[in-house]
Motif scaffolding. Structure first.
Motif, mmCIF file in Angstrom:
data_model
loop_
_atom_site.group_PDB
_atom_site.id
_atom_site.type_symbol
_atom_site.label_atom_id
_atom_site.label_comp_id
_atom_site.label_asym_id
_atom_site.label_seq_id
_atom_site.Cartn_x
_atom_site.Cartn_y
_atom_site.Cartn_z
ATOM 1 N N LEU A 13 0.823 -1.207 0.000
ATOM 2 C CA LEU A 13 0.000 0.000 0.000
ATOM 3 C C LEU A 13 0.860 1.261 0.000
ATOM 4 O O LEU A 13 0.594 2.208 -0.750
ATOM 5 C CB LEU A 13 -0.928 -0.003 1.219
ATOM 6 C CG LEU A 13 -2.244 -0.763 1.093
ATOM 7 C CD1 LEU A 13 -2.990 -0.717 2.421
ATOM 8 C CD2 LEU A 13 -3.106 -0.164 -0.005
ATOM 9 N N VAL A 14 1.867 1.288 0.853
ATOM 10 C CA VAL A 14 2.728 2.475 0.921
ATOM 11 C C VAL A 14 3.493 2.648 -0.389
ATOM 12 O O VAL A 14 3.652 3.763 -0.899
ATOM 13 C CB VAL A 14 3.682 2.385 2.127
ATOM 14 C CG1 VAL A 14 4.698 3.519 2.104
ATOM 15 C CG2 VAL A 14 2.887 2.421 3.428
ATOM 16 N N ALA A 15 3.960 1.542 -0.969
ATOM 17 C CA ALA A 15 4.657 1.622 -2.252
ATOM 18 C C ALA A 15 3.733 2.137 -3.347
ATOM 19 O O ALA A 15 4.124 2.975 -4.177
ATOM 20 C CB ALA A 15 5.213 0.252 -2.629
ATOM 21 N N ALA A 16 2.474 1.673 -3.345
ATOM 22 C CA ALA A 16 1.517 2.129 -4.348
ATOM 23 C C ALA A 16 1.196 3.606 -4.182
ATOM 24 O O ALA A 16 0.916 4.308 -5.158
ATOM 25 C CB ALA A 16 0.242 1.297 -4.265
ATOM 26 N N LEU A 17 1.215 4.082 -2.946
ATOM 27 C CA LEU A 17 0.970 5.503 -2.695
ATOM 28 C C LEU A 17 2.153 6.357 -3.150
ATOM 29 O O LEU A 17 1.981 7.415 -3.769
ATOM 30 C CB LEU A 17 0.678 5.720 -1.208
ATOM 31 C CG LEU A 17 0.358 7.138 -0.759
ATOM 32 C CD1 LEU A 17 -0.684 7.128 0.355
ATOM 33 C CD2 LEU A 17 1.595 7.889 -0.272
ATOM 34 N N ARG A 18 3.364 5.894 -2.882
ATOM 35 C CA ARG A 18 4.546 6.714 -3.164
ATOM 36 C C ARG A 18 5.008 6.613 -4.619
ATOM 37 O O ARG A 18 5.483 7.602 -5.190
ATOM 38 C CB ARG A 18 5.689 6.292 -2.236
ATOM 39 C CG ARG A 18 5.448 6.599 -0.775
ATOM 40 C CD ARG A 18 6.656 6.174 0.066
ATOM 41 N NE ARG A 18 6.441 6.419 1.487
ATOM 42 C CZ ARG A 18 7.322 6.092 2.431
ATOM 43 N NH1 ARG A 18 8.478 5.524 2.089
ATOM 44 N NH2 ARG A 18 7.067 6.342 3.709
ATOM 45 N N LEU A 19 4.897 5.432 -5.205
ATOM 46 C CA LEU A 19 5.444 5.211 -6.535
ATOM 47 C C LEU A 19 4.349 5.317 -7.592
ATOM 48 O O LEU A 19 3.183 5.002 -7.331
ATOM 49 C CB LEU A 19 6.100 3.833 -6.614
ATOM 50 C CG LEU A 19 7.164 3.524 -5.552
ATOM 51 C CD1 LEU A 19 7.625 2.080 -5.681
ATOM 52 C CD2 LEU A 19 8.340 4.468 -5.685
ATOM 53 N N ASP A 20 4.718 5.719 -8.778
ATOM 54 C CA ASP A 20 3.738 5.847 -9.858
ATOM 55 C C ASP A 20 3.425 4.516 -10.512
ATOM 56 O O ASP A 20 2.348 4.344 -11.086
ATOM 57 C CB ASP A 20 4.258 6.830 -10.918
ATOM 58 C CG ASP A 20 4.257 8.268 -10.422
ATOM 59 O OD1 ASP A 20 3.439 8.572 -9.530
ATOM 60 O OD2 ASP A 20 5.079 9.067 -10.901
ATOM 61 N N LYS A 21 4.351 3.555 -10.427
ATOM 62 C CA LYS A 21 4.114 2.291 -11.100
ATOM 63 C C LYS A 21 4.802 1.155 -10.361
ATOM 64 O O LYS A 21 5.924 1.302 -9.887
ATOM 65 C CB LYS A 21 4.623 2.351 -12.547
ATOM 66 C CG LYS A 21 4.196 1.165 -13.399
ATOM 67 C CD LYS A 21 4.560 1.369 -14.851
ATOM 68 C CE LYS A 21 4.068 0.197 -15.698
ATOM 69 N NZ LYS A 21 4.405 0.368 -17.137
#
Length: 784
Positions: free
Chosen positions: A466-474
Motif C-alpha cells: 500500500l505504501v509503495a503504491a501511494l509513493r510510486l507511480d508504477k
C-alpha cells in the motif's frame, strides 16, 4: 436538480419555517426530492451565517455547487463547502456545506461561533458524528438547530429538542415493485450480482423509458457491474465519492432530451443524500456495507438493507412518472424494519474522544438514545490505555493530537507512537492509504507479474504494498485506482504536515521493521499469530480472522499485524467471518519484546540433583518460545511445591501433607473442628515463602518436619485416624476410603491387591450410622 425558480414541495413550508426558526430549533421531515437540502439553508441565512452538515462528501460538494448556481453567486463566495482535503469558503461565506468530521473539528476549535444556524441534513442516517453534533449543540444552546430527514420519526425528535416539527410531502407517482429471486424468502446476496444486475438492466431498458438507477453496496461491485454492462446500448455512469469526476457530473446533471438512456450505478449516496434527475426505474441489490460491533471492535461488512431503506430507494423511481423497481431478493425476505443508529452498533472510541476534545463527557450529553454502557466503558478504557484521556475523562495533550489527525483514532495512535521520523512517515502514509477506501490497490493476478513484483518488493506484506503504491507511480502488475491514489497522497501530505514530518518520498525507502515492532507495542490487540494446524487462520487471544485471498502475507510468517479487515457472511444466517486484508508480518520475537506473551513454568524436574523447569511464553494459545531455566523466587517455590507433593523432594513431606490435609478436611466436615481447609499446593508455597526459600540451595536448610500441617490436634489424631482411616489394608487388598459426610455414605475403593472376593462388613471399622459401599473399577455394591 431543480432550477431556482421551479416550485418545490418544500416551498409550502417557507412561512412556517421562518416563524419556527425565529422561535428556536426546527425539525423538518420531508421526502427526498422535496427541496429541503437546497431551500432550508437559503431561508435560514436571513438570521445569519448557516453551516449545513452533510453526511457525505459528494453530497456536500454537489449541493454547494447547485445552491451557488441557483443564487448566482461564486462557489466559495456566497456559498461554499469544506470536506476532507478540499475547502472553498471564506469568513463571509453565508452558507457552508461541510461533512460532520469538519464540523466537529470546528466545534472543538470554537470556529462554529461564526454561524448562527446549524442544519443537520439527512439526520436519519444516524451517524455517530451527527448524533454527537446534535448533542453538543443542544447542550451548548448557542445555535439555532435545523434537523432534516426523510424517514426519521420527526415528532419524537422534536420533543427531544423542544423544537417545532414541520413536515412536507414529496412529489411521487406509483411505483410498480417486482421481486427477482427464486425463493420468496431469499435474502439479498452477492452471488452472480453483476450478471443478475446486467439482466435486470436489459429488461428494464426494454420495458421502461427514462433512466435507470442501480443501488450497489460499494465501488468494487459498481466496477464489476460497469464492466458487465459494456455494450448494452446505454450510457453507464458511476456515482460514489471516488468515482471519476466526469461520471459524477453527468449523473447529477439533467439528461438531454434526445440522449440515450442512462444507467447510474450508485452506492446508497443516491438513496436520500442526492437527487439524480431523470430516473424512472430502480434496480436494488438490497445490500450495503455497514459497520457493526464484533468482539468489542467495529468491523465493516456486507449486510442486507432495512425495509425503510428499500422504500426510500424504490421511491426514486416515481419522481417524474409512474416508475418501476426491481428488487433482487424475495418478497418475503425477513429484512429489518430500520437500520440501527451507529452509536448502537459501533465502537465509541472516536465519539468519546471527539466529545472530550470538545470539552464534554460523552455520558453526560443529551443523545436521542442512551449510549450503550458496555461500548462506552470499553471506549473510555481503551482511550485511557492510549493516553488520550486522563482519569477524569478529559482529553489529554495526546488525545487532542490524535483528534487533530483526520484519520481513525487507532491509525492516528499508530502514527504518533512511532520511535523515529522514518517510521512515523511510513505509518502516516499507510494510515492515509487505509483511510482512502478499500481495494484501490489490486495485486497482480498473473504469476509472472507477481514474480516481478516480488523482485521490486521482496517483503511480502500488504502494508508495504500500500505504501509503495501511494509513493510510486508504477509497480509491476499492480493495478491502482488513480483517483483514490491522488486522494491518498493528499491525505498523506496533510498528515505529514500536521505531524511536522518531512515531505512524502517518491521511493520506498528504509526498512519498516522498526515501525511494525513499534505498532505491536502501541496496539497489541492488532497482533495475531497463525494457528498451528489451520494455517490460513490467525488469532490474538480474543478473536480470530482468516487471511484474505487477496493478501500478500508471506506464507512463512508466523505472526502479523492486522491493520485492516472486513467481514463476510459465514455459515448460518448470523455468523460472519472476518478477513484480514492488510497484514504486515512481524517476527515472533517482536511479540516477546513487547511483553505480549504470558510466561508459564512447567514440568519441574531434578536432573542430577539440580532443580530445572521449562519456561514457556504463550500468546493466543500458541507457544512462542520455550527454554529450560533454573527457577528463582516465586517460580522456584511453585516448582518445589509440585515436586514435594509428587514425593520427589523432601520425602515424606508431600505424602504426609496430603494425608494431614485430608484428615483435617474430614475433621471439619464432621463438625469436630473449625477452620479453613487449604489446598495442598498453595499452602505449601506459602510455607516455603515464610521460610524464606528463594532457590534450591535454600531448600537444603529445610527438614520435612518444617512443612507439617497442624490441623487435627496431636492428642486426638491417633484416635481420629483409628475411627476414620483414609486407607485400610486387608489381606491381599488395599482400600482407599472416601467420606461423603452430607449423605453419610462411605465408599471403600480398591487400590490394588489380588483378592477376588468383596470385603465384609466385619473387616471394616465400626462406622455406626454410615452406609458402606465397595467400588471396584466401575462396579459399586453395598457392603453388608
Amino acid at each position: 436538480m431543480s432550477d431556482a425558480g421551479t416550485p418545490l414541495p418544500i416551498d409550502a413550508l417557507r412561512a412556517d419555517f421562518a416563524q419556527a426558526l425565529a422561535a428556536g430549533h426546527v425539525v423538518v421531515t420531508a421526502a427526498t426530492g422535496s427541496g429541503k437540502s437546497t431551500r432550508l439553508p437559503v431561508w435560514a441565512r436571513e438570521h445569519g451565517r448557516v453551516l449545513v452538515v452533510e453526511p457525505r462528501r459528494l453530497a456536500a460538494t454537489s449541493l454547494a455547487r447547485f445552491v451557488a448556481r441557483t443564487l448566482d453567486t461564486r462557489l466559495g463566495g456566497g456559498v461554499g463547502y469544506a470536506i476532507r482535503l478540499d475547502a472553498r469558503h471564506g469568513p463571509d461565506t453565508e452558507v457552508v456545506f461541510a461533512t460532520p468530521g469538519i464540523a466537529l473539528r470546528w466545534y472543538g476549535e470554537d470556529r462554529l461561533r461564526g454561524f448562527t444556524t446549524v442544519v443537520l441534513d439527512e439526520f436519519h442516517e444516524r451517524r455517530w458524528d451527527t448524533d454527537l453534533l446534535l448533542a453538543l449543540l443542544q447542550a451548548g444552546a448557542s445555535h439555532r438547530l435545523v434537523v432534516t430527514s426523510a424517514t426519521i420519526a420527526g415528532a419524537r425528535l422534536a420533543q427531544h429538542l423542544s423544537a417545532r416539527h414541520l413536515s412536507s410531502e414529496g412529489r411521487s407517482h406509483p411505483v410498480d415493485i417486482e421481486y427477482r429471486a427464486p425463493q420468496p424468502r431469499a435474502m439479498p446476496e452477492t452471488r452472480d450480482l453483476a450478471r443478475r444486475v446486467a439482466g435486470a438492466v436489459q429488461s428494464t431498458l426494454q420495458a421502461q423509458s427514462g433512466d435507470c438507477l442501480v443501488f450497489l453496496p460499494g465501488k468494487g461491485e459498481i466496477q464489476a457491474c460497469y464492466q458487465a454492462l459494456k455494450g448494452i446500448g446505454a450510457t453507464v455512469l458511476r456515482l460514489h465519492a471516488s468515482a471519476p469526476a466526469a461520471d459524477q457530473a453527468a449523473a447529477l446533471a439533467a439528461p438531454a432530451p434526445d440522449a440515450p438512456p442512462r444507467v447510474i450505478l450508485s452506492t446508497n449516496v443516491a438513496e436520500t443524500s442526492l437527487t439524480v434527475p431523470g430516473i424512472t426505474a430502480v434496480i436494488d441489490s438490497g445490500l450495503e456495507r455497514r459497520t457493526h460491533r464484533r468482539n468489542g471492535r467495529t468491523v465493516l461488512s456486507l449486510q442486507p438493507i432495512a425495509r425503510a431503506s428499500a422504500d426510500q430507494r424504490a421511491g426514486r423511481a416515481g419522481r417524474l412518472q409512474p416508475g418501476r423497481c426491481l428488487r433482487l431478493w424475495g418478497h418475503q425476505a425477513p429484512l429489518a424494519a430500520v437500520t440501527p443508529p451507529e452509536i448502537q452498533r459501533e465502537d465509541l472510541s472516536d465519539l468519546v474522544l471527539a466529545a472530550a476534545c470538545a470539552g464534554a463527557r460523552a455520558e453526560a450529553l443529551p443523545f436521542p438514545e442512551p449510549l450503550p454502557a458496555p461500548a462506552l466503558e470499553q471506549a473510555v478504557a481503551g482511550l485511557r490505555a492510549l493516553g488520550a484521556l486522563d482519569p477524569q475523562g478529559r482529553a489529554t495533550e495526546r488525545g487532542h493530537r490524535l483528534f487533530q489527525l483526520p484519520v481513525d483514532t487507532e491509525l492516528a495512535h499508530l502514527a504518533v507512537a512511532m520511535p523515529d521520523t522514518e517510521s512515523a512517515g511510513f505509518m502516516a502514509d499507510l494510515a492515509a492509504a487505509l483511510s482512502t477506501g478499500r481495494r484501490w490497490v489490486q495485486p497482480p493476478a498473473d504469476p509472472a507479474d507477481e514474480d516481478a513484483l516480488a523482485r521490486a518488493l521482496p517483503r511480502r506484506c500488504d502494508a508495504t504494498l500500500l505504501v509503495a503504491a501511494l509513493r510510486l507511480d508504477k509497480l509491476p502488475g499492480v493495478r491502482v485506482d488513480r483517483a483514490s491514489r491522488k486522494e491518498a497522497r493528499r491525505l498523506a501530505d496533510q498528515l505529514r504536515g500536521l505531524m511536522n514530518l518531512p515531505a512524502r518520498p517518491v521511493a520506498l525507502e528504509g526498512d519498516p521493521t522498526a515501525a511494525f515492532a513499534a505498532a505491536v507495542r502501541a496496539l497489541p490487540r492488532r497482533t495475531y499469530v497463525r494457528r498451528e494446524r489451520r494455517r490460513q487462520a490467525m488469532g490474538n487471544g480474543g478473536d480470530e480472522l482468516l487471511i484474505s485471498d487477496q493478501s500478500r502475507l508471506d506464507p512463512e510468517a508466523e505472526a502479523a499485524l492486522c491493520l485492516d479487515e472486513h467481514s463476510v457472511p459465514g455459515r448460518g444466517t448470523r455468523q460472519t467471518v472476518t478477513l484480514g486484508t492488510c497484514l504486515a508480518p512481524v517476527p515472533l520475537q517482536a511479540l516477546l519484546d513487547a511483553g505480549l506473551a504470558e510466561a508459564t513454568l512447567q514440568a519441574p524436574r531434578l536432573e542430577e540433583g539440580r532443580l530445572l523447569a521449562r519456561r514457556s511464553w504463550r500468546y493466543a494459545g500458541r507457544t512462542l518460545h520455550s527454554e529450560d531455566v533454573v527457577p528463582e523466587g516465586a517460580p522456584a517455590r511453585e516448582a518445589m511445591a509440585e515436586l514435594i507433593l509428587a514425593d520427589r523432594l523432601l520425602r515424606p513431606a508431600g505424602a504426609r501433607l496430603r494425608d494431614d490435609l485430608a484428615a483435617w478436611a474430614l475433621y471439619v466436615a464432621l463438625g469436630q473442628g473449625q477452620g479453613t481447609v487449604p489446598s495442598p499446593r498453595p499452602w505449601l508455597v506459602e510455607q516455603l515463602t515464610e521460610l524464606g526459600v528463594e532457590n534450591q540451595e535454600d531448600l537444603q536448610l529445610i527438614e520435612p518436619e518444617d512443612l507439617a500441617f497442624e490441623g487435627v490436634p496431636e492428642w486426638e489424631r491417633a484416635r481420629f485416624d483409628e475411627h476414620y482411616p483414609r486407607r485400610i489394608q486387608l489381606p491381599d487388598l488395599l482400600l482407599q476410603v472416601h467420606y461423603d459426610v452430607r449423605r453419610r455414605v462411605i465408599t471403600v475403593e480398591k487400590v490394588r491387591g489380588s483378592r477376588k472376593r468383596d470385603p465384609q462388613r466385619w473387616e471394616l471399622p465400626a462406622w455406626p450410622g454410615w452406609r458402606i459401599k465397595y467400588q471396584r473399577a466401575s462396579r459399586v455394591v453395598e457392603v453388608r
